[in-house]
Design a protein around this motif. Structure first.
Motif, PDB file in Angstrom:
ATOM      1  N   ILE A 139       5.264  23.769  45.255  1.00 60.40           N
ATOM      2  CA  ILE A 139       3.714  22.410  45.794  1.00 60.40           C
ATOM      3  C   ILE A 139       3.796  21.774  46.470  1.00 60.40           C
ATOM      4  CG2 ILE A 139       3.055  23.535  43.208  1.00 60.40           C
ATOM      5  CD1 ILE A 139       3.995  20.753  42.506  1.00 60.40           C
ATOM      6  N   GLY A 140       5.089  21.864  47.010  1.00 60.76           N
ATOM      7  CA  GLY A 140       4.926  20.563  48.254  1.00 60.76           C
ATOM      8  C   GLY A 140       6.463  20.423  48.661  1.00 60.76           C
ATOM      9  N   LYS A 141       6.145  19.642  50.133  1.00 62.42           N
ATOM     10  CA  LYS A 141       7.170  19.107  50.720  1.00 62.42           C
ATOM     11  C   LYS A 141       7.367  17.609  51.291  1.00 62.42           C
ATOM     12  CE  LYS A 141       8.691  20.524  54.966  1.00 62.42           C
ATOM     13  NZ  LYS A 141       8.845  21.726  56.020  1.00 62.42           N
ATOM     14  N   ARG A 142       8.562  16.970  51.022  1.00 64.95           N
ATOM     15  CA  ARG A 142       8.604  15.714  51.829  1.00 64.95           C
ATOM     16  C   ARG A 142       9.217  15.407  52.814  1.00 64.95           C
ATOM     17  NH1 ARG A 142       8.914  10.384  47.561  1.00 64.95           N
ATOM     18  NH2 ARG A 142      10.792  11.360  47.767  1.00 64.95           N
ATOM     19  N   ASN A 143       9.156  14.793  54.372  1.00 69.49           N
ATOM     20  CA  ASN A 143      10.451  13.727  54.785  1.00 69.49           C
ATOM     21  C   ASN A 143      10.527  12.842  54.802  1.00 69.49           C
ATOM     22  OD1 ASN A 143      10.322  17.214  55.621  1.00 69.49           O
ATOM     23  ND2 ASN A 143       8.664  16.501  57.512  1.00 69.49           N
ATOM     24  N   SER A 144      11.272  12.124  55.403  1.00 68.95           N
ATOM     25  CA  SER A 144      11.538  11.145  54.817  1.00 68.95           C
ATOM     26  C   SER A 144      12.729  10.350  56.098  1.00 68.95           C
ATOM     27  CB  SER A 144      11.721  10.163  53.460  1.00 68.95           C
ATOM     28  OG  SER A 144      11.097  10.483  52.711  1.00 68.95           O
ATOM     29  N   ALA A 145      12.948   9.593  56.654  1.00 65.67           N
ATOM     30  CA  ALA A 145      13.772   9.220  57.634  1.00 65.67           C
ATOM     31  C   ALA A 145      14.412   7.966  57.257  1.00 65.67           C
ATOM     32  CB  ALA A 145      13.191   8.332  58.702  1.00 65.67           C
ATOM     33  N   PHE A 146      15.808   8.246  56.464  1.00 64.54           N
ATOM     34  CA  PHE A 146      16.514   6.723  55.828  1.00 64.54           C
ATOM     35  C   PHE A 146      16.982   6.125  56.691  1.00 64.54           C
ATOM     36  CE2 PHE A 146      15.915   9.853  51.971  1.00 64.54           C
ATOM     37  CZ  PHE A 146      15.306   8.919  51.163  1.00 64.54           C
ATOM     38  N   TYR A 147      17.319   6.512  57.549  1.00 62.22           N
ATOM     39  CA  TYR A 147      18.552   5.512  58.712  1.00 62.22           C
ATOM     40  C   TYR A 147      17.765   6.902  60.125  1.00 62.22           C
ATOM     41  CZ  TYR A 147      21.143   4.707  54.048  1.00 62.22           C
ATOM     42  OH  TYR A 147      21.427   3.906  52.898  1.00 62.22           O
ATOM     43  N   SER A 148      18.316   5.705  60.962  1.00 60.99           N
ATOM     44  CA  SER A 148      18.000   6.510  63.072  1.00 60.99           C
ATOM     45  C   SER A 148      19.156   7.601  62.663  1.00 60.99           C
ATOM     46  CB  SER A 148      18.558   5.984  63.736  1.00 60.99           C
ATOM     47  OG  SER A 148      19.793   5.318  63.345  1.00 60.99           O
ATOM     48  N   ASP A 149      19.928   7.759  61.823  1.00 57.72           N
ATOM     49  CA  ASP A 149      20.489   9.236  61.858  1.00 57.72           C
ATOM     50  C   ASP A 149      20.507  10.665  60.889  1.00 57.72           C
ATOM     51  OD1 ASP A 149      22.115   7.676  60.631  1.00 57.72           O
ATOM     52  OD2 ASP A 149      23.916   9.141  61.350  1.00 57.72           O
ATOM     53  N   VAL A 150      19.567   9.883  59.910  1.00 58.87           N
ATOM     54  CA  VAL A 150      19.551  10.785  58.713  1.00 58.87           C
ATOM     55  C   VAL A 150      17.994  10.907  58.346  1.00 58.87           C
ATOM     56  CG1 VAL A 150      20.143  11.210  56.734  1.00 58.87           C
ATOM     57  CG2 VAL A 150      21.693   9.980  58.086  1.00 58.87           C
ATOM     58  N   THR A 151      17.744  12.936  58.150  1.00 55.23           N
ATOM     59  CA  THR A 151      16.509  12.872  57.807  1.00 55.23           C
ATOM     60  C   THR A 151      16.709  13.815  56.343  1.00 55.23           C
ATOM     61  OG1 THR A 151      15.610  12.669  59.942  1.00 55.23           O
ATOM     62  CG2 THR A 151      13.880  14.016  58.206  1.00 55.23           C
ATOM     63  N   SER A 152      15.811  13.093  55.965  1.00 57.39           N
ATOM     64  CA  SER A 152      15.700  13.576  54.111  1.00 57.39           C
ATOM     65  C   SER A 152      14.713  14.495  54.347  1.00 57.39           C
ATOM     66  CB  SER A 152      15.631  12.610  53.188  1.00 57.39           C
ATOM     67  OG  SER A 152      16.089  13.080  51.892  1.00 57.39           O
ATOM     68  N   ILE A 153      14.499  16.303  53.727  1.00 62.33           N
ATOM     69  CA  ILE A 153      13.479  17.029  52.913  1.00 62.33           C
ATOM     70  C   ILE A 153      13.820  17.272  51.700  1.00 62.33           C
ATOM     71  CG2 ILE A 153      12.582  18.827  53.431  1.00 62.33           C
ATOM     72  CD1 ILE A 153      13.712  18.833  56.841  1.00 62.33           C
ATOM     73  N   GLU A 154      12.572  16.850  51.074  1.00 62.55           N
ATOM     74  CA  GLU A 154      13.097  17.184  50.051  1.00 62.55           C
ATOM     75  C   GLU A 154      11.536  18.187  49.238  1.00 62.55           C
ATOM     76  OE1 GLU A 154      13.334  14.088  47.217  1.00 62.55           O
ATOM     77  OE2 GLU A 154      12.573  12.889  48.397  1.00 62.55           O
ATOM     78  N   TYR A 155      12.004  19.236  48.366  1.00 59.48           N
ATOM     79  CA  TYR A 155      11.137  20.541  48.506  1.00 59.48           C
ATOM     80  C   TYR A 155      10.752  20.248  46.999  1.00 59.48           C
ATOM     81  CZ  TYR A 155      12.743  22.338  52.458  1.00 59.48           C
ATOM     82  OH  TYR A 155      13.034  23.424  53.503  1.00 59.48           O
ATOM     83  N   PHE A 156       9.379  20.462  46.641  1.00 56.15           N
ATOM     84  CA  PHE A 156       8.870  20.662  45.081  1.00 56.15           C
ATOM     85  C   PHE A 156       8.382  21.447  45.133  1.00 56.15           C
ATOM     86  CE2 PHE A 156       9.122  15.554  46.611  1.00 56.15           C
ATOM     87  CZ  PHE A 156       9.916  14.756  46.022  1.00 56.15           C
ATOM     88  N   PHE A 157       9.083  22.144  43.365  1.00 57.05           N
ATOM     89  CA  PHE A 157       8.835  23.081  42.802  1.00 57.05           C
ATOM     90  C   PHE A 157       8.317  22.984  41.684  1.00 57.05           C
ATOM     91  CE2 PHE A 157      11.757  24.524  45.536  1.00 57.05           C
ATOM     92  CZ  PHE A 157      11.772  26.290  46.445  1.00 57.05           C
ATOM     93  N   LEU A 158       6.966  23.677  40.735  1.00 55.18           N
ATOM     94  CA  LEU A 158       6.618  23.056  39.818  1.00 55.18           C
ATOM     95  C   LEU A 158       7.066  24.669  39.198  1.00 55.18           C
ATOM     96  CD1 LEU A 158       3.968  21.891  37.332  1.00 55.18           C
ATOM     97  CD2 LEU A 158       2.353  24.317  38.486  1.00 55.18           C
ATOM     98  N   ILE A 159       7.870  24.417  37.899  1.00 48.02           N
ATOM     99  CA  ILE A 159       7.521  24.917  37.008  1.00 48.02           C
ATOM    100  C   ILE A 159       7.581  25.953  36.055  1.00 48.02           C
ATOM    101  CG2 ILE A 159      10.654  25.564  35.625  1.00 48.02           C
ATOM    102  CD1 ILE A 159      10.533  24.608  38.649  1.00 48.02           C
ATOM    103  N   LYS A 160       6.622  27.052  36.332  1.00 49.77           N
ATOM    104  CA  LYS A 160       5.581  27.606  35.571  1.00 49.77           C
ATOM    105  C   LYS A 160       6.189  28.391  34.512  1.00 49.77           C
ATOM    106  CE  LYS A 160       2.194  28.894  39.404  1.00 49.77           C
ATOM    107  NZ  LYS A 160       2.656  30.492  39.736  1.00 49.77           N
ATOM    108  N   ASP A 161       8.119  28.429  34.420  1.00 49.11           N
ATOM    109  CA  ASP A 161       8.289  29.467  33.583  1.00 49.11           C
ATOM    110  C   ASP A 161       9.324  29.078  32.825  1.00 49.11           C
ATOM    111  OD1 ASP A 161       8.054  30.736  30.920  1.00 49.11           O
ATOM    112  OD2 ASP A 161       8.160  32.424  31.683  1.00 49.11           O
ATOM    113  N   PHE A 162       9.909  28.953  31.809  1.00 44.86           N
ATOM    114  CA  PHE A 162      11.694  28.130  32.747  1.00 44.86           C
ATOM    115  C   PHE A 162      11.837  28.657  30.567  1.00 44.86           C
ATOM    116  CE2 PHE A 162      10.244  24.779  30.515  1.00 44.86           C
ATOM    117  CZ  PHE A 162      10.574  23.969  29.734  1.00 44.86           C
ATOM    118  N   TYR A 163      13.088  29.316  30.171  1.00 45.90           N
ATOM    119  CA  TYR A 163      14.290  29.297  28.792  1.00 45.90           C
ATOM    120  C   TYR A 163      14.875  28.064  28.624  1.00 45.90           C
ATOM    121  CZ  TYR A 163      16.839  32.731  30.271  1.00 45.90           C
ATOM    122  OH  TYR A 163      17.381  33.343  30.993  1.00 45.90           O
ATOM    123  N   GLY A 164      15.153  27.327  27.270  1.00 49.02           N
ATOM    124  CA  GLY A 164      16.112  26.373  26.934  1.00 49.02           C
ATOM    125  C   GLY A 164      15.720  24.863  27.108  1.00 49.02           C
ATOM    126  N   LYS A 165      16.438  24.498  25.726  1.00 47.52           N
ATOM    127  CA  LYS A 165      15.705  22.985  25.918  1.00 47.52           C
ATOM    128  C   LYS A 165      16.303  22.150  26.687  1.00 47.52           C
ATOM    129  CE  LYS A 165      15.235  19.308  22.254  1.00 47.52           C
ATOM    130  NZ  LYS A 165      15.649  19.980  20.739  1.00 47.52           N
TER     131      LYS A 165
END
Length: 107
Positions: free
Chosen positions: A64-90
Motif C-alpha cells: 500500500i505504500g513505500k517511504r524513502n528516508s535519508a538518515f545519513y549522507s551515505d545511507v538511504t532507507s526504503i520501507e515497504y508497507f503491506f496491508l495484511i488482508k488475511d492471516f492465521y495465528g494469534k
C-alpha cells in the motif's frame, strides 16, 4: 548504501497491531517487520518477519505504500508497507535475536 525493509499492517476492526522493539537508544512501538535478506522480495520479507516476530502466517497482503528516508549522507532507507488482508495465528511477542520483540499491542 541502501537499507530496505518491509512492514506489515495488521488490522482487527478499528485497531492495528504494533510490536515493541528493543533498541539501543530506547525501545520503540512500530509495525512488525524487518530488513530484506539477500535475494528476498519485500513481500517475502514481510511474510518471514511477521512469522518470526509475532507468530502469524500471512495468507494475503497488498503493498500500500513505500517511504524513502535519508538518515545519513551515505545511507538511504526504503520501507515497504503491506496491508495484511488475511492471516492465521494469534499475535504474540516471540523470543528471537535476544528478545528483540518485547511486547505486542492492538492500538
Amino acid at each position: 548504501m541502501v537499507e530496505r525493509s518491509a512492514k506489515g499492517i495488521i488490522k482487527k476492526g478499528d485497531y492495528v497491531l504494533l510490536d515493541l522493539k528493543k533498541r539501543k537508544n530506547g525501545n520503540i512501538w512500530e509495525f512488525p517487520g524487518g530488513h530484506l535478506e539477500k535475494g528476498e522480495s519485500p513481500f517475502e520479507t514481510v511474510v518471514r518477519e511477521l512469522k518470526e516476530e509475532v507468530g502469524v502466517t500471512v495468507k494475503d497482503a497488498t503493498l500500500i505504500g513505500k517511504r524513502n528516508s535519508a538518515f545519513y549522507s551515505d545511507v538511504t532507507s526504503i520501507e515497504y508497507f503491506f496491508l495484511i488482508k488475511d492471516f492465521y495465528g494469534k499475535p504474540k511477542a516471540l523470543d528471537i535475536k535476544e528478545r528483540e520483540i518485547l511486547d505486542v499491542k492492538w492500538v
